[in-house]
Every structure is written in C-alpha cells, then in structure tokens.
Design an enzyme around this catalytic site. Structure first.
Site, short mmCIF file in Angstrom:
data_model
loop_
_atom_site.label_atom_id
_atom_site.label_comp_id
_atom_site.label_asym_id
_atom_site.label_seq_id
_atom_site.Cartn_x
_atom_site.Cartn_y
_atom_site.Cartn_z
N TYR A 1 0.83 -1.20 0.00
CA TYR A 1 0.00 0.00 0.00
C TYR A 1 0.87 1.26 0.00
O TYR A 1 0.49 2.31 0.51
CB TYR A 1 -0.93 0.02 1.22
CG TYR A 1 -2.01 -1.06 1.20
CD1 TYR A 1 -2.26 -1.82 0.06
CD2 TYR A 1 -2.81 -1.29 2.31
CE1 TYR A 1 -3.24 -2.80 0.05
CE2 TYR A 1 -3.79 -2.27 2.30
CZ TYR A 1 -4.00 -3.02 1.17
OH TYR A 1 -4.98 -3.98 1.17
N ASP B 1 0.02 -17.63 4.29
CA ASP B 1 -0.97 -18.52 3.66
C ASP B 1 -1.33 -19.67 4.60
O ASP B 1 -2.51 -20.03 4.74
CB ASP B 1 -0.46 -19.03 2.30
CG ASP B 1 0.98 -19.54 2.33
OD1 ASP B 1 1.65 -19.37 3.36
OD2 ASP B 1 1.42 -20.12 1.32
N LYS C 1 5.67 -13.79 4.47
CA LYS C 1 5.88 -14.71 3.37
C LYS C 1 7.34 -14.54 2.92
O LYS C 1 7.63 -14.32 1.73
CB LYS C 1 4.87 -14.39 2.25
CG LYS C 1 4.79 -15.39 1.15
CD LYS C 1 3.99 -16.62 1.49
CE LYS C 1 3.98 -17.57 0.30
NZ LYS C 1 3.51 -18.92 0.61
N ASP D 1 -9.72 -9.35 8.25
CA ASP D 1 -11.08 -9.52 7.73
C ASP D 1 -11.52 -10.98 7.80
O ASP D 1 -12.69 -11.28 8.04
CB ASP D 1 -11.18 -9.02 6.28
CG ASP D 1 -11.57 -7.56 6.19
OD1 ASP D 1 -11.26 -6.80 7.14
OD2 ASP D 1 -12.18 -7.15 5.19
N ASP E 1 -4.48 -6.57 6.59
CA ASP E 1 -5.79 -6.16 6.10
C ASP E 1 -6.65 -7.40 5.81
O ASP E 1 -7.77 -7.56 6.30
CB ASP E 1 -5.59 -5.33 4.82
CG ASP E 1 -6.84 -4.59 4.40
OD1 ASP E 1 -7.82 -4.60 5.16
OD2 ASP E 1 -6.82 -4.01 3.30
#
Ligand code: ATP
Ligand code: MG
Length: 321
Positions: free
Chosen positions: A119, A194, A162, A222, A218
């Site tokens: 971002y 993951d 990751k 969620d 983010d």
C-alpha cells in the site's frame, strides 16, 4: 479529563453510530469534543472530502473518533491516518457471548503495519501490457511496529509473513521484528501468511497476537472478522507516536443507512480503545463490559437477530454504565 477528542461522523451509518459512542465517552469522562466533517456529503457540498480544517482538527486533537466515509473513503482515511502519524492499525477480533459466531473461541489481535508494504502507493503503468507495484519495506517502520508489539504483547506474538518467497522485503520485516523481540526477551513464532489463513479457522485458539505487514494484516483480520460474527462488532485503532484515530472496521453500510438499526457496538468498542489509549484503562474496561453485557442479554440490533434500534442499544449500554 480535559483531552480534546475530534469527532467525525462521516457518511452512512457513521452518522448513527458515532453519536452513541460520543454519549458513552461523555458518560464516563469529561472530554472536549470538536466536531469535524469528512466524506461524501461534505465533498458534494464543497468539492473536498477532507477539508483542511478537518485535517488540522484531527492533527491537533488528543484522539479522534471516526465513523465511516463512502466513495471518498480512500481520500479521507489515508490522509487522516497520516495526520495522526499512525504506524500501526490495531484490530482485535473477538467472539462475544450471545453472538452467533462461526468460531466462538476466536480472540485474536492483529497488529498491522500501516504505512508501507504494497500500500506504498508506488504503482506504474509501463506499457499497454505491463503495470508494476513497488513493495516498500523499511527496517525503521518494521522496528517501530515491533517496539509497539513487545509492549502490547510481552507474553509473545506470532509474526505472519511470506519471507520464503518475498525474501528481501518480508525477510527484512521478519528479521527486524524478530531482532526487537529478542532484545526485549519476548517470544515470537513465525507463521507463513498462507498457512495462517488455513490455521486460523481450523484452530483460532492457537493465536493471540499476530504482527503482520500491511496487506496481510488487512486481509487476515477480515478473515478473523468472518469468524466472530460480523462487521457490526469490530473496533480498530490507528496509533501514532502522540496521537491516534479510532474507527469501526465496518464502512458506511449503505444497505441499512438511515434506518436507525445499525449496531453501535463496533464504534462504542472503538471508543473503549480510545479511553485506554488516553490512559483511562478502568473506564475502557467499564465500557467494554457494558457492551458485552448488552450483547449477551440484549437488546440487539437486527444484524444480531434482534429488533432493537441503534438508539435502543445505545441507551442499554448507557444504562449498564
Ligand atoms: P463501504 O463501501 O462504506 O465499506 P459496504 O457496502 O462495504 O460499504 P460495510 O459498511 O462494509 O458496507 O458493511 C458490509 C455489510 O455489513 C453490510 O451488509 C452492512 O449492512 C453490514 N454492517 C456493517 N456495519 C454494520 C453495523 N454497524 N450494524 C449492522 N450491520 C452492519
Ligand atoms: Mg466495506
């Protein structure tokens, strides 16, 4: 308490739930509230979704309570996070007794890096066929997040990353966080992001505090929201060195806006985080317990299967206080 709290209702259900949270803050403390405008409505009137007066009000306040902004959300919340110098987004996802949750044993707090990663805003269109994004990771931002994490979770935390694929950027992130944790004797456990997405729904009780780069935080928070029973319940805090902004995780909820049935819990819980941030831990706990008791015994808004109004739930929370 004479701190200044900036209040931005914004659009949609923000206009309905923020006043409830302000009433709650008013009931437990003596804050000086400064109301400011941001979002679609003020953009339609003035052409500017984030008037400079609002930016300054937020930058000058001791803390801000924010509702939601509609179409203009990115033009509002990103600069406002910058106005408070926010470097971490704190997102607790917790299932409450009385609420129908997919995974009631979930109780996880995400500490999401808030300024960089994918971002970063560095995107380029290089040809008709090719666009690129520059993923930014600095040691300084990673360490700042880690310094917050060791204080927030001295008993230890997970680092989701990751780094096996993004060796340079996530490697830097992981190494920096790890180094700060080691220096403070705080235990950490690495988890590939993951694998985390699989493990969280299967075994939510195995996670407590999770430190993540921006995008991972983010998405994964969620995912956790889905496990605990809905957006109407999740608060969040954008913390900076000397200032902070508190907001529900949900948006403007256009499908129910104006009906007076939005659940105010997420915003009132955000106000509880605001109280704790300003050092009023006992008041924060009182507010959280009042919300928990109303969630458990009712009245409840329709998203939780009840038929109460926003104001009805707000009055019940105030009554418990
Ligand atoms: P935005 O673009 O502003 O985020 P959205 O359409 O994504 O709008 P959200 O606010 O993210 O809407 O809400 C998603 C869903 O969750 C909607 O169905 C909405 O009604 C519900 N919801 C969100 N907040 C609340 C709340 N406070 N009380 C009850 N339901 C809510
Ligand atoms: Mg949304």
């Amino acid at each position: 308490m004479t701190e200044t709290v900036a209040v931005i209702e914004g659009d949609g259900v923000g206009r309905e739930v923020v006043p409830v949270a302000v009433d709650v803050l008013d009931a437990v403390g003596e804050f000086s509230f400064v109301h400011a405008e941001a979002g679609d409505a003020v953009a339609e009137r003035t052409g500017d979704p984030l008037p400079s007066a609002t930016y300054e009000t937020v930058a000058d306040a001791d803390a801000t309570l924010f509702g939601a902004a509609g179409e203009t959300a990115a033009d509002v919340i990103l600069p406002l996070r910058e106005a408070v110098g926010s470097f971490v987004n704190v997102r607790p996802a917790r299932a409450y007794p009385g609420v129908d949750a997919l995974r009631p044993e979930t109780d996880v707090v995400f500490l999401r890096e808030n300024t960089e990663g994918v971002y970063s805003g560095h995107e380029d269109r290089l040809s008709d066929d090719l666009s690129t994004l520059t993923r930014v990771t600095t040691t300084s931002a990673s360490e700042r997040l880690a310094e917050f994490a060791v204080e927030f979770a001295p008993e230890g935390f997970h680092i989701a990353h990751k780094a096996n694929v993004m060796r340079e950027t996530d490697g830097r992130f992981r190494d920096a966080v790890q180094r700060v944790a080691d220096a403070h004797d705080v235990a950490t456990e690495e988890v590939l992001m993951d694998a985390f997405a699989t493990r969280l729904p299967l075994d939510p009780a195995s996670f407590d505090v999770v430190v993540c780069p921006n995008l991972a935080g983010d998405v994964l928070s969620d995912l956790a929201a889905g496990l605990v029973g809905g957006l109407g319940l999740l608060p969040s805090a954008n913390i900076g060195p000397e200032n902070a902004l508190f907001e529900p995780v949900h948006g403007t909820a256009p499908d129910i806006a104006g009906e007076g049935i939005a659940n105010p819990a997420a915003t009132v819980l955000s106000a509880a985080m605001l109280l704790e941030h300003l050092g009023y831990d006992e008041d924060g706990t009182r507010v959280r317990e009042a919300v928990e008791s109303v969630l458990a015994d009712g009245p409840r808004t329709p998203d939780l299967g009840g038929d109460a109004s926003t104001g009805g739930v707000g009055d019940a929370i105030l009554g418990r206080l």
